[in-house]
Scaffold this active site. Structure first.
Site, short mmCIF file in Angstrom:
data_model
loop_
_atom_site.label_atom_id
_atom_site.label_comp_id
_atom_site.label_asym_id
_atom_site.label_seq_id
_atom_site.Cartn_x
_atom_site.Cartn_y
_atom_site.Cartn_z
N ALA A 116 0.84 -1.20 0.00
CA ALA A 116 0.00 0.00 0.00
C ALA A 116 0.87 1.25 0.00
O ALA A 116 1.99 1.25 0.53
CB ALA A 116 -0.93 0.01 1.21
N ASP A 117 0.34 2.30 -0.60
CA ASP A 117 1.02 3.59 -0.58
C ASP A 117 -0.03 4.70 -0.58
O ASP A 117 -1.03 4.61 -1.30
CB ASP A 117 1.95 3.75 -1.78
CG ASP A 117 2.86 4.95 -1.64
OD1 ASP A 117 3.73 4.92 -0.74
OD2 ASP A 117 2.72 5.91 -2.40
#
Length: 211
Positions: free
Chosen positions: A78-79
């Site tokens: 995730a970012d």
């Protein structure tokens, strides 16, 4: 509801304590492993394309460590970025940068984008998505901005604030997933995990055995 314990190993490709807390509180059984994926933004790359690419890169980097070890493994990458006035706000580099970001957010509505990637081993199946939440900040005085920065909370956070902490004092409205603003859109992640498990013909829930 009674869940059948899954034999699948679940890996969170992140060193973020906030993402770890979200998964833990949701009852998932997992391991957290930070990655060193290159997070440099490419020229003319949109915010959505950027967070999707980095989430995939993180998941693939972590997957490389577990490839060939046998059994089923699912990796989550995730970012998150904040988008204000068409400017991508990552984590502030110093006090001056944090002040700049908070002034951009003050009294306005911005968007928080999180790219989520789910990768399955050994088959290599992938699912990914970009979640968007709109967040409204009340007007902050210069003194409030400086006082908030002194707490140290803005550092290490995209957009220089934490909705789940002191920064929540300044947020008047959100439209979309709250957990997305924290760093991991939980409902969307569950949907991606279900798609990956369904593809593999696995029905077990990725939950702690004591739940």
């Amino acid at each position: 509801m009674i869940f059948e314990k899954s034999e699948t190993r679940l890996i969170l490709a992140s060193g973020s304590p906030r993402r770890t807390e979200i998964l833990r509180n949701a009852g998932f059984e997992f391991e957290a492993h930070a990655t060193d994926a290159d997070e440099s933004r490419r020229a003319r790359e949109s915010a959505a394309t950027y967070v999707r690419r980095i989430a995939i890169a993180k998941a693939r980097a972590a997957a490389e460590k577990f490839a060939g070890k046998g059994g089923r493994t699912i990796v989550i990458g995730a970012d998150t970025v904040v988008l204000a006035n068409d400017k991508i706000l990552g984590k502030p580099s110093d006090v001056k940068d944090a002040r700049r970001m908070l002034r951009l957010l003050s009294g306005k509505t911005h968007r928080v984008l999180t790219g989520v990637a789910v990768l399955s081993l050994p088959d290599g199946a992938e699912r990914h998505h970009v979640e968007t939440t709109r967040v409204r900040f009340r007007k902050m005085s210069n003194a409030e901005i400086d006082d908030y920065i002194v707490t140290g909370e803005p550092f290490g956070k995209a957009g220089a604030y934490a909705i789940q902490g002191i920064g929540g004092r300044y947020i008047t409205q959100i439209d979309g997933c709250y957990f997305n603003v924290v760093g991991l859109p939980l409902a969307r992640l569950c949907k991606l995990l279900a798609q990956i498990q369904e593809r593999a013909g696995e029905n077990g829930a990725l939950l702690r055995s004591n739940r």
